[in-house]
Design an enzyme around this catalytic site. Structure first.
Site, PDB file in Angstrom:
ATOM      1  N   CYS A  32       0.851  -1.181   0.000  1.00 28.07           N
ATOM      2  CA  CYS A  32       0.000   0.000   0.000  1.00 28.07           C
ATOM      3  C   CYS A  32       0.893   1.239   0.000  1.00 28.07           C
ATOM      4  O   CYS A  32       1.860   1.297   0.768  1.00 28.07           O
ATOM      5  CB  CYS A  32      -0.897  -0.014   1.236  1.00 28.07           C
ATOM      6  SG  CYS A  32      -1.996   1.406   1.326  1.00 28.07           S
ATOM      7  N   HIS A  73      -9.037  -3.943  -2.059  1.00 23.70           N
ATOM      8  CA  HIS A  73      -8.074  -3.165  -1.273  1.00 23.70           C
ATOM      9  C   HIS A  73      -8.483  -1.684  -1.255  1.00 23.70           C
ATOM     10  O   HIS A  73      -8.533  -1.051  -0.192  1.00 23.70           O
ATOM     11  CB  HIS A  73      -6.677  -3.342  -1.879  1.00 23.70           C
ATOM     12  CG  HIS A  73      -5.597  -2.533  -1.232  1.00 23.70           C
ATOM     13  ND1 HIS A  73      -4.522  -3.104  -0.580  1.00 23.70           N
ATOM     14  CD2 HIS A  73      -5.416  -1.188  -1.131  1.00 23.70           C
ATOM     15  CE1 HIS A  73      -3.740  -2.134  -0.101  1.00 23.70           C
ATOM     16  NE2 HIS A  73      -4.256  -0.967  -0.429  1.00 23.70           N
ATOM     17  N   GLU A  74      -8.794  -1.148  -2.448  1.00 24.98           N
ATOM     18  CA  GLU A  74      -9.152   0.281  -2.529  1.00 24.98           C
ATOM     19  C   GLU A  74     -10.498   0.543  -1.866  1.00 24.98           C
ATOM     20  O   GLU A  74     -10.684   1.566  -1.205  1.00 24.98           O
ATOM     21  CB  GLU A  74      -9.178   0.749  -3.993  1.00 24.98           C
ATOM     22  CG  GLU A  74      -7.884   0.560  -4.774  1.00 24.98           C
ATOM     23  CD  GLU A  74      -6.646   1.084  -4.076  1.00 24.98           C
ATOM     24  OE1 GLU A  74      -6.762   2.012  -3.258  1.00 24.98           O
ATOM     25  OE2 GLU A  74      -5.554   0.542  -4.337  1.00 24.98           O
ATOM     26  N   HIS A 118     -10.220   1.178   1.721  1.00 24.10           N
ATOM     27  CA  HIS A 118      -9.771   2.531   2.088  1.00 24.10           C
ATOM     28  C   HIS A 118     -10.955   3.481   2.296  1.00 24.10           C
ATOM     29  O   HIS A 118     -10.864   4.416   3.092  1.00 24.10           O
ATOM     30  CB  HIS A 118      -8.865   3.117   0.995  1.00 24.10           C
ATOM     31  CG  HIS A 118      -7.430   2.688   1.089  1.00 24.10           C
ATOM     32  ND1 HIS A 118      -6.665   2.895   2.213  1.00 24.10           N
ATOM     33  CD2 HIS A 118      -6.615   2.092   0.191  1.00 24.10           C
ATOM     34  CE1 HIS A 118      -5.439   2.426   2.000  1.00 24.10           C
ATOM     35  NE2 HIS A 118      -5.383   1.929   0.775  1.00 24.10           N
TER      36      HIS A 118
HETATM   37 ZN    ZN Z   1      -3.728   1.040  -0.074  1.00 24.26          ZN
END
Ligand code: ZN
Length: 177
Positions: A101, A143-144, A147
């Protein structure tokens, strides 16, 4: 003109916030944010970046898979802005794969993710898109997406033994594939 934007790092409280819905996709500020994110992720050798990572806590991210020094085996695609994204369905199969990341420099982890997902998002033209994503691109999306909810990949590790440094990752994983 797109500008490179500083990426905030783990410990910054903005990365732990739930990001806000994007209301007006055609606003110049949103379109500029998209251009800046695309330029920033390319420069950083990333394959994805979420708006909260540049301290803009809104529900928007870029998926931009391409082979680069950080991810030599990534598939090639056009950088795509995904606004107000949702996961509408997912496989039962979960696979573990290596992630890093841009907000957690120097660390890699083996993260379990759904192998396939069906997603909905609004594109930068304001059109609703529905797609099935698999494997590495599905991993980037998940993953995004995390966030946007204040979740970082290290939160998803099953065991701290699944975490290694970038240098060891380059030695053990990249040089052996
Ligand atoms: Zn990330």
């Amino acid at each position: 003109m797109a500008e490179l934007t500083p990426i905030i790092q783990l410990g910054n409280p903005i990365l732990r916030q739930k990001a806000a819905w994007v209301e007006s996709i055609h606003d110049e500020s949103v379109q500029k944010l998209i251009d800046d994110l695309i330029a920033t992720v390319a420069q950083a050798n990333g394959v994805g970046i979420a708006a909260p990572q540049v301290a803009n806590s809104c529900r928007l991210f870029i998926v931009a898979s391409r082979p680069n020094p950080r991810y030599p085996n990534a598939p090639e695609m056009e950088p795509t802005a995904m606004i107000n994204p949702r996961i509408v369905d997912h496989s039962t199969e979960v696979v573990k794969g290596w992630e890093g990341c841009l907000s957690v420099p120097g660390i890699r982890g083996l993260v379990p993710r759904y192998q396939a997902i069906e997603v909905e998002y609004t594109d930068r033209q304001g059109k609703l898109q529905r797609q099935e994503l698999t494997d590495f691109v599905a991993r980037i999306f998940q993953h995004e997406y995390d966030h946007l909810d204040g979740i970082v990949f290290v939160d998803r590790l099953e065991n701290t033994l699944d975490m290694i440094t970038e240098q060891e990752y380059q030695n053990q994983v990249v040089n052996n594939t």
